[in-house]
Design an enzyme around this catalytic site. Structure first.
Site, PDB file in Angstrom:
ATOM      1  N   ARG A   1     -18.308  -2.152  17.749  1.00 53.23           N
ATOM      2  CA  ARG A   1     -17.592  -3.284  17.404  1.00 53.23           C
ATOM      3  C   ARG A   1     -16.396  -3.491  18.371  1.00 53.23           C
ATOM      4  O   ARG A   1     -15.501  -2.598  18.288  1.00 53.23           O
ATOM      5  CB  ARG A   1     -17.331  -3.481  16.051  1.00 53.23           C
ATOM      6  CG  ARG A   1     -16.811  -4.881  15.858  1.00 53.23           C
ATOM      7  CD  ARG A   1     -16.465  -5.419  14.411  1.00 53.23           C
ATOM      8  NE  ARG A   1     -17.864  -5.249  13.559  1.00 53.23           N
ATOM      9  CZ  ARG A   1     -18.064  -4.497  12.618  1.00 53.23           C
ATOM     10  NH1 ARG A   1     -17.235  -3.566  12.195  1.00 53.23           N
ATOM     11  NH2 ARG A   1     -19.329  -4.460  12.138  1.00 53.23           N
TER      12      ARG A   1
ATOM     13  N   CYS B   1       0.434   4.520   7.070  1.00 53.99           N
ATOM     14  CA  CYS B   1      -0.252   4.462   8.277  1.00 53.99           C
ATOM     15  C   CYS B   1       0.669   3.822   9.244  1.00 53.99           C
ATOM     16  O   CYS B   1       0.915   2.635   8.929  1.00 53.99           O
ATOM     17  CB  CYS B   1      -1.536   3.837   8.227  1.00 53.99           C
ATOM     18  SG  CYS B   1      -2.584   4.514   6.734  1.00 53.99           S
TER      19      CYS B   1
ATOM     20  N   CYS C   1       0.236   0.175  10.427  1.00 52.81           N
ATOM     21  CA  CYS C   1      -0.174  -0.907   9.583  1.00 52.81           C
ATOM     22  C   CYS C   1       0.818  -1.660   8.940  1.00 52.81           C
ATOM     23  O   CYS C   1       1.691  -1.246   8.127  1.00 52.81           O
ATOM     24  CB  CYS C   1      -1.159  -0.082   8.305  1.00 52.81           C
ATOM     25  SG  CYS C   1      -1.814  -1.455   7.224  1.00 52.81           S
TER      26      CYS C   1
ATOM     27  N   CYS D   1     -19.757   2.525   8.797  1.00 53.07           N
ATOM     28  CA  CYS D   1     -18.896   1.692   9.565  1.00 53.07           C
ATOM     29  C   CYS D   1     -17.298   2.515   9.783  1.00 53.07           C
ATOM     30  O   CYS D   1     -16.676   2.784   9.054  1.00 53.07           O
ATOM     31  CB  CYS D   1     -18.513   0.427   9.240  1.00 53.07           C
ATOM     32  SG  CYS D   1     -17.414  -0.560  10.296  1.00 53.07           S
TER      33      CYS D   1
ATOM     34  N   CYS E   1       0.781  -1.331   0.085  1.00 52.52           N
ATOM     35  CA  CYS E   1       0.019   0.032  -0.003  1.00 52.52           C
ATOM     36  C   CYS E   1       0.968   1.330  -0.110  1.00 52.52           C
ATOM     37  O   CYS E   1       1.835   1.188   0.636  1.00 52.52           O
ATOM     38  CB  CYS E   1      -0.911  -0.081   1.261  1.00 52.52           C
ATOM     39  SG  CYS E   1      -2.183   1.596   1.145  1.00 52.52           S
TER      40      CYS E   1
ATOM     41  N   CYS F   1     -16.948  -8.907   5.543  1.00 57.59           N
ATOM     42  CA  CYS F   1     -16.067  -7.689   5.179  1.00 57.59           C
ATOM     43  C   CYS F   1     -15.033  -7.799   4.189  1.00 57.59           C
ATOM     44  O   CYS F   1     -14.174  -8.547   4.656  1.00 57.59           O
ATOM     45  CB  CYS F   1     -15.905  -7.016   6.457  1.00 57.59           C
ATOM     46  SG  CYS F   1     -16.898  -6.742   7.617  1.00 57.59           S
TER      47      CYS F   1
ATOM     48  N   CYS G   1     -19.792  -5.511   3.623  1.00 58.15           N
ATOM     49  CA  CYS G   1     -18.957  -4.476   3.919  1.00 58.15           C
ATOM     50  C   CYS G   1     -17.704  -4.424   3.140  1.00 58.15           C
ATOM     51  O   CYS G   1     -17.137  -5.396   2.964  1.00 58.15           O
ATOM     52  CB  CYS G   1     -18.903  -4.502   5.281  1.00 58.15           C
ATOM     53  SG  CYS G   1     -17.941  -3.014   5.890  1.00 58.15           S
TER      54      CYS G   1
HETATM   55  N1  SAM Z   1      -6.614   0.902   2.912  1.00 59.32           N
HETATM   56  C1  SAM Z   1      -7.885   1.013   3.343  1.00 59.32           C
HETATM   57  C2  SAM Z   1      -7.933   2.010   4.286  1.00 59.32           C
HETATM   58  O1  SAM Z   1      -6.814   2.483   5.137  1.00 59.32           O
HETATM   59  O2  SAM Z   1      -8.806   2.964   4.388  1.00 59.32           O
HETATM   60  C3  SAM Z   1      -8.661  -0.179   4.079  1.00 59.32           C
HETATM   61  C4  SAM Z   1      -8.180  -1.010   4.899  1.00 59.32           C
HETATM   62  S1  SAM Z   1      -7.379  -0.748   6.393  1.00 59.32           S
HETATM   63  C5  SAM Z   1      -6.327  -1.882   6.824  1.00 59.32           C
HETATM   64  C6  SAM Z   1      -8.610  -0.750   7.535  1.00 59.32           C
HETATM   65  C7  SAM Z   1      -8.577  -0.108   8.872  1.00 59.32           C
HETATM   66  O3  SAM Z   1      -7.843  -1.236   9.583  1.00 59.32           O
HETATM   67  C8  SAM Z   1      -7.690   1.118   9.205  1.00 59.32           C
HETATM   68  O4  SAM Z   1      -8.363   2.315   8.877  1.00 59.32           O
HETATM   69  C9  SAM Z   1      -7.113   0.931  10.646  1.00 59.32           C
HETATM   70  O5  SAM Z   1      -8.273   1.620  11.296  1.00 59.32           O
HETATM   71  C10 SAM Z   1      -7.279  -0.643  10.903  1.00 59.32           C
HETATM   72  N2  SAM Z   1      -5.924  -1.163  11.149  1.00 59.32           N
HETATM   73  C11 SAM Z   1      -4.800  -1.311  10.201  1.00 59.32           C
HETATM   74  N3  SAM Z   1      -3.891  -1.917  10.867  1.00 59.32           N
HETATM   75  C12 SAM Z   1      -4.249  -1.948  12.184  1.00 59.32           C
HETATM   76  C13 SAM Z   1      -3.636  -2.623  13.393  1.00 59.32           C
HETATM   77  N4  SAM Z   1      -2.083  -2.859  13.316  1.00 59.32           N
HETATM   78  N5  SAM Z   1      -4.106  -2.517  14.676  1.00 59.32           N
HETATM   79  C14 SAM Z   1      -5.496  -1.991  14.394  1.00 59.32           C
HETATM   80  N6  SAM Z   1      -6.268  -1.765  13.408  1.00 59.32           N
HETATM   81  C15 SAM Z   1      -5.649  -1.647  12.305  1.00 59.32           C
HETATM   82 FE1  SF4 Z   2      -2.687   1.246   3.454  1.00 53.20          FE
HETATM   83 FE2  SF4 Z   2      -2.688   0.158   5.837  1.00 53.20          FE
HETATM   84 FE3  SF4 Z   2      -3.100   2.626   5.558  1.00 53.20          FE
HETATM   85 FE4  SF4 Z   2      -4.954   1.118   4.727  1.00 53.20          FE
HETATM   86  S1  SF4 Z   2      -4.398   1.423   6.683  1.00 53.20           S
HETATM   87  S2  SF4 Z   2      -4.166   2.836   3.662  1.00 53.20           S
HETATM   88  S3  SF4 Z   2      -3.721  -0.716   3.978  1.00 53.20           S
HETATM   89  S4  SF4 Z   2      -1.360   1.625   5.221  1.00 53.20           S
END
Ligand code: SAM
Ligand code: SF4
Ligand code: DTB
Length: 331
Positions: free
Chosen positions: A265, A62, A65, A193, A58, A102, A133
């Site tokens: 949730r 973040c 992530c 959500c 990606c 989802c 979802c």
């Molecule tokens: N890439 C898209 C986005 O970020 O909008 C969708 C997938 S992203 C993985 C969805 C959500 O997963 C993120 O917004 C975050 O809140 C949650 N998430 C990701 N990594 C996480 C982690 N290590 N622990 C807890 N929540 C996590």
């Molecule tokens: Fe990409 Fe992870 Fe951020 Fe979603 S949460 S935009 S998968 S880096």
């Protein structure tokens, strides 16, 4: 019961939310349980299963992530899954007792070509009789219309944290970008959500400010996922001090009090929680979980463990019902 918690409100001040957090734990839990019983069956929990339809690589940064291309995590990156694999995973989830499926993609935003493929997945899952979802990143108004036309039930897009702490966590997209996508989703009357992550090193004030943002949206999100950070090696947040479990339960309880008609949730992080802590979260008003051995890329409790826990607590899966029609029910 204080005057603070009487009505469905969208004008919460930070001081009011701080005051809810600051109460003695038993008073807060009583308040949350009272709000919960007003609108929901207290012994019912909705269950959703997750599938990562496109994993890793990606472009976003973040810092929690494992799927960001910017960090050297051990993740196998994958292309968009073939429809047959998605169908099989949804069937398994249904057989195991999930009511909602989802699908998540590691994208900043979907391309129009990829969106068409996701739409095919949505139709396939709906045909199995499950709620759908998806979480695909930012959406344009046009793309949102296409998702609505496909019959999508929920779109997940999180605010993640407070506006103030956000810049410490993500630099590649703004808080306003997230609010704009949420606005597009709401405008199409797709159920929203939207929640966040705690345990990222934020302050008490940041947690209160995240909940304030959620509760003061023009409509409360129908579903509010509260994630506890899953710490993954080589992500910048790996090694962050672990949040006090009592503070986590308080966060669930305050979410329940200020968004009484929303499904709250208990989301990522259950693998690191004791069963007693999860039971406290249900007492605090959580009435949904992610179910199945994997979240998107990280482990989650096994299905039979969850069912055993539900059994011990007398919780009925998938019977969560509003006593009254929802403030914001989508058509
Ligand atoms: N890439 C898209 C986005 O970020 O909008 C969708 C997938 S992203 C993985 C969805 C959500 O997963 C993120 O917004 C975050 O809140 C949650 N998430 C990701 N990594 C996480 C982690 N290590 N622990 C807890 N929540 C996590
Ligand atoms: Fe990409 Fe992870 Fe951020 Fe979603 S949460 S935009 S998968 S880096
Ligand atoms: C949400 O709020 N939590 C889910 C879902 N929405 C998509 C994701 C949790 C991801 C946890 C880390 C992982 O498994 O990669």
């Amino acid at each position: 019961m204080t005057d603070l918690v009487k009505a469905i409100r969208h004008d919460w001040t930070l001081d009011e939310i701080k005051a809810l957090f600051a109460q003695p734990f038993n008073d807060l839990l009583f308040q949350a349980q009272t709000a919960h019983r007003k609108y929901f069956d207290p012994n019912a929990v909705q269950i959703s299963s997750l599938l990562s339809i496109k994993t890793g690589a990606c472009p976003e940064d973040c810092s929690y992530c494992p799927q960001s291309a910017k960090f050297e995590t051990e993740l196998e990156r994958e292309r968009l899954l073939p429809i047959e694999e998605v169908k099989q995973a949804a069937l398994n989830a249904k057989q195991n007792g999930a009511s909602r499926f989802c699908m998540g993609a590691a994208w900043r935003n979907p391309t129009d070509k990829n969106l068409d493929k996701v739409i095919e997945m949505i139709s396939t899952v709906k045909d199995l009789g499950m709620e759908t979802c998806v979480t695909l990143g930012m959406l344009t108004a046009q793309q949102t219309k296409k998702l609505k036309a496909a019959g999508l039930d929920y779109y997940n897009h999180n605010l993640d944290t407070s506006p103030e702490y956000y810049k410490e966590i993500i630099t590649t997209r703004t808080y306003q970008d997230r609010l704009d996508t949420l606005e597009n989703v709401r405008a199409e009357n797709i159920n929203v959500c939207c929640g966040g992550i705690v345990g990222m090193g934020e302050t008490d004030l940041d947690r209160a400010a995240l909940l304030q943002q959620l509760a003061n949206l023009p409509q409360h999100p129908q579903s509010v996922p509260i994630n506890l950070l899953v710490q993954v090696e080589n992500t910048p947040l790996y090694g962050t001090d672990v949040l006090d479990p009592i503070e986590f339960v308080r966060t669930i309880a305050v979410a329940r009090v200020i968004m009484p008609k929303s499904t709250v949730r208990l989301s990522a992080g259950r693998n690191d929680m004791s069963e007693e802590m999860q039971a406290l979260c249900f007492l605090a008003g959580a009435n949904s979980i992610f179910y199945g051995e994997k979240l998107l890329t990280t482990p989650n409790p096994a299905e039979n463990k969850d069912m055993e826990l539900f059994d011990r607590l007398g919780i009925k899966p998938n019977a969560e019902k509003h006593h009254e029609s929802s403030e914001t029910a989508a058509a």
